[in-house]
Design a protein around this motif. Structure first.
Motif, PDB file in Angstrom:
ATOM      1  N   TYR A  46       5.853   4.348   3.200  1.00 47.33           N
ATOM      2  CA  TYR A  46       6.509   3.549   4.226  1.00 47.33           C
ATOM      3  C   TYR A  46       5.602   3.443   5.444  1.00 47.33           C
ATOM      4  O   TYR A  46       4.769   4.310   5.697  1.00 47.33           O
ATOM      5  N   LYS A  49       7.289   3.015  10.913  1.00 48.41           N
ATOM      6  CA  LYS A  49       8.610   2.677  11.447  1.00 48.41           C
ATOM      7  C   LYS A  49       9.752   3.360  10.701  1.00 48.41           C
ATOM      8  O   LYS A  49      10.884   3.302  11.151  1.00 48.41           O
ATOM      9  N   SER A  52      12.800   2.633   5.279  1.00 47.94           N
ATOM     10  CA  SER A  52      13.813   1.621   4.972  1.00 47.94           C
ATOM     11  C   SER A  52      13.132   0.521   4.172  1.00 47.94           C
ATOM     12  O   SER A  52      11.899   0.397   4.187  1.00 47.94           O
ATOM     13  N   PHE A  53      13.926  -0.286   3.492  1.00 48.28           N
ATOM     14  CA  PHE A  53      13.347  -1.309   2.621  1.00 48.28           C
ATOM     15  C   PHE A  53      12.382  -2.225   3.365  1.00 48.28           C
ATOM     16  O   PHE A  53      11.315  -2.550   2.852  1.00 48.28           O
ATOM     17  N   ASN A  54      12.716  -2.632   4.567  1.00 50.29           N
ATOM     18  CA  ASN A  54      11.848  -3.540   5.327  1.00 50.29           C
ATOM     19  C   ASN A  54      10.504  -2.920   5.683  1.00 50.29           C
ATOM     20  O   ASN A  54       9.548  -3.639   5.961  1.00 50.29           O
ATOM     21  N   HIS A  55      10.424  -1.604   5.687  1.00 47.65           N
ATOM     22  CA  HIS A  55       9.194  -0.912   6.068  1.00 47.65           C
ATOM     23  C   HIS A  55       8.458  -0.301   4.865  1.00 47.65           C
ATOM     24  O   HIS A  55       7.470   0.410   5.041  1.00 47.65           O
ATOM     25  N   GLY A  90       5.533  -3.728  -1.064  1.00 47.20           N
ATOM     26  CA  GLY A  90       6.761  -3.934  -0.310  1.00 47.20           C
ATOM     27  C   GLY A  90       6.593  -4.875   0.865  1.00 47.20           C
ATOM     28  O   GLY A  90       5.478  -5.287   1.202  1.00 47.20           O
ATOM     29  N   PRO A  91       7.702  -5.183   1.534  1.00 50.33           N
ATOM     30  CA  PRO A  91       7.663  -6.107   2.665  1.00 50.33           C
ATOM     31  C   PRO A  91       6.880  -5.564   3.861  1.00 50.33           C
ATOM     32  O   PRO A  91       6.447  -6.346   4.714  1.00 50.33           O
ATOM     33  N   GLY A  92       6.655  -4.269   3.942  1.00 46.17           N
ATOM     34  CA  GLY A  92       5.904  -3.682   5.047  1.00 46.17           C
ATOM     35  C   GLY A  92       4.403  -3.640   4.805  1.00 46.17           C
ATOM     36  O   GLY A  92       3.645  -3.136   5.636  1.00 46.17           O
TER      37      GLY A  92
END
Length: 181
Positions: A46, A49, A52-55, A90-92
């Protein structure tokens, strides 16, 4: 003339086997068991931040373990191991290239007697966020006698995780899903 060259090339490996001076059939060991502990079968990374999924920067799972064993002399068992991992970006993520450290620990009579750490670099092609990757085949030689029982040794295989990553896997009950061959 062409046939003679082919015949000579094909017979060369047989001729070299005869020069080893050892009877390779006298020591035919079985492979030690291989195991992936659930808490080290997944690699989550991760951003700073938080988890979490967004990170989520990247996630990798060991999905397959393969290898073989052969005698490497009368007192050595050569084990070759490779893993397949499913890697997701992932999105991060801010990069297309990631390095995944993984290990092979040698356990003899329930004690770790050796640990080898390797790394697998993964580069995602443009527009692709998931891919399966096979590591190179790595070799570990075990010093054993023909009378040694294969169950005296086994291997633990997994991702080399930080303390934070290991705690995350344990806290979230991450269970690896893989095939052994």
């Amino acid at each position: 003339m062409r046939f003679a060259g082919v015949a000579m090339a094909l017979s060369l490996p047989l001729w070299l086997v005869g020069c080893s001076g050892e009877d390779e059939t006298t020591f035919a060991p079985s492979c030690p068991a291989m195991h992936i502990p659930a808490e080290v079968g997944d690699y989550y990374n991760y951003s700073a931040k938080g988890p979490s999924f967004n990170h989520l920067v990247t996630h990798a799972s060991i999905t397959k373990l393969s290898g073989d064993c052969l005698a490497a002399g009368k007192k050595t068992l050569r084990t070759r191991v490779a893993i397949r991992m499913l890697v997701r970006r992932g999105p991060g993520a801010t990069s297309d290239e990631f390095v995944f450290p993984w290990f092979l620990a040698v356990v003899h009579n329930d004690k770790i007697v050796g640990k080898h750490v390797f790394s697998q670099t993964v580069t995602f092609p443009s527009g692709q966020d998931a891919m399966a990757v096979d590591t190179r085949l790595v070799t570990v030689d075990l010093p054993i006698r023909p009378t040694t029982d294969a169950s005296d040794y086994h291997f633990e295989v997994g991702f080399q995780l930080s303390h934070t990553q290991l705690a995350y896997n344990r806290e979230h009950g991450i269970l690896a899903s893989f095939d052994a061959q």
